[in-house]
Motif scaffolding. Structure first.
Motif: not given
Length: 437
Positions: A195-199
């Motif tokens: 899971x990528x919730x960057x920026x």
């Protein structure tokens, strides 16, 4: 027929005027890009048939909301099954959710595994009831720089997608100003590994709601860099319910550690990125089973911690004045200390550093006294001194060697141990004098 199928997969991205209204196929990469297709140039889409990746950039999708999309005929289903497309990218379009909801179910007849939306605007509300109980081959879904209604309140739509979402393995929602992720949605992702919730704009409070009991039970990799996180302890409390978490990225947040926090990180955590996190001291507690720890680009003046499983430690771009004790990391093989305030490597630490596979200490203000220069030269002789040697290892003191490469500083016995040479000579001369008398 195949042209019609590709249009279906591309959400009917037939545009009006565009500066490049056709498709381009790169045979080397098997990547096909279609720019603002118009009715006049629709024939060029046939070039995309042998592609593994098909990308649609630009287009006026709104005018196809009323486009009749019924059940597929056996011939179209057979054509969909024969395509080799594995990834579809849709960029720079306004996507009516009602059209997306009608088209998405047809992906079940394809072999598309990745679906990505870039710089898109999602508009309206779709009727997702046709997706009830429907599974899709897509295992990787990503959204970057997209605009949509808040996720809160859309739980019912996600519920209709549950049969598919519970098989999804990778999800990325980046650069999209996300402020919250409802708990009920997280519980649908039963098989999600990454899971990528960057920026985004996630804060400490919203993080606690997202990772509630039962959410993301198989998650292994979580990226939260470039958000609005501030409490190290709160983040720990939020992710402690992720039993399989292996890699956590909290870089580029402004974290403050609470010394009184007793939160325990998931025992499975092995890789931890705390770079560019505004840390003035090492936060506690650290996950005890870490193998890779990145605390580069902070304001650390000392690192006094012990991690028996740590293999790689990155401390470059800090304010360290001394090398951390290698004895605290018995299985360490990589240590980066570039761009700190270290002037000399103690003799006992040089011996321990020489056992590592990768050591980097470039761009520090080295003292090129005999012991200082000899330590670095001895370490370089082991062959494990990392990139930058010898050009980025220069003396700051003493004045006579300022600006010199450390590798060029003489450390001969005559210079560094003059007393050890002069004393025996004096004794010999004295004995000769006595003998002559």
């Amino acid at each position: 027929m195949r042209v019609a199928v590709l249009l279906l997969l591309g959400l009917g991205l037939l545009a009006a005027e565009g500066r490049r209204n056709r498709c381009y196929f790169n045979h080397t990469t098997e990547h096909c890009v279609c720019y603002n297709l118009s009715e006049e140039t629709i024939g060029s889409i046939i070039q995309c048939l042998p592609a593994n990746v098909v990308e649609f950039q630009g287009g006026d999708v709104e005018k196809y909301i009323a486009f009749p999309i019924g059940d597929l005929t056996p011939s179209i289903i057979e054509t969909l099954d024969s395509l080799v497309i594995r990834k579809i990218i849709i960029g720079n379009v306004l996507v009516p959710e009602i059209l997306l909801a009608r088209v998405l179910r047809f992906f079940s007849y394809t072999h598309v595994q990745e679906l990505a939306f870039e710089s898109c605007i999602f508009q309206g509300t779709g009727d997702w009831s046709d997706m009830d109980g429907q599974s899709l081959p897509i295992v990787s879904l990503s959204f970057h720089n997209v605009t949509s209604a808040p996720l809160t309140g859309h739980e019912q739509a996600f519920s209709s997608l549950s049969r598919w979402l519970e098989t999804l393995q990778e999800l990325a929602v980046t650069g999209s100003r996300v402020t919250s992720l409802p708990c009920a949605i997280g519980r649908l992702f039963r098989a999600l590994l990454s899971l990528n919730l960057a920026q985004n704009s996630l804060g400490d409070g919203s993080l606690a709601l997202a990772f509630c009991q039962g959410a993301f039970p198989r998650l292994q990799e979580l990226s939260l860099h470039h958000n609005n996180l501030s409490s190290y302890g709160s983040v720990c409390e939020s992710v402690r319910l992720l039993p399989e978490l292996w890699h956590l990225d909290l870089s580029h947040n402004k974290l403050v550690a609470d010394p009184s926090s007793s939160c325990q990180w998931p025992a499975s955590l092995r890789r931890f990125n705390l770079s560019n996190a505004g840390l003035a001291e090492v936060p506690t507690p650290l996950p005890p089973g870490l193998e890779v720890l990145d605390m580069s680009h902070n304001q650390l003046r000392a690192v006094d911690t012990s991690l028996s499983s740590l293999k790689k430690l990155f401390l470059n771009q800090n304010l360290l004045q001394a090398v951390p004790s290698i004895r605290n990391y018995p299985v360490l093989d990589t240590l980066h200390l570039d761009n700190n305030s270290i002037s000399e490597l103690p003799r006992e630490e040089v011996k321990l550093l020489g056992r590592l596979q990768d050591v980097a200490v470039a761009d520090n203000p080295f003292s090129c006294s005999c012991s200082g220069a000899r330590g670095l030269q001895a370490l370089a002789a082991t062959g494990h001194l990392g990139q930058g040697w010898p050009g980025d290892y220069r003396c700051q003191s003493p004045a006579e060697y300022q600006g010199w490469q450390v590798a060029q500083v003489p450390v001969s016995v005559l210079r560094c141990h003059l007393g050890a040479v002069v004393a025996p000579l004096c004794v010999i001369l004295a004995l000769l004098g006595v003998a002559g008398a």
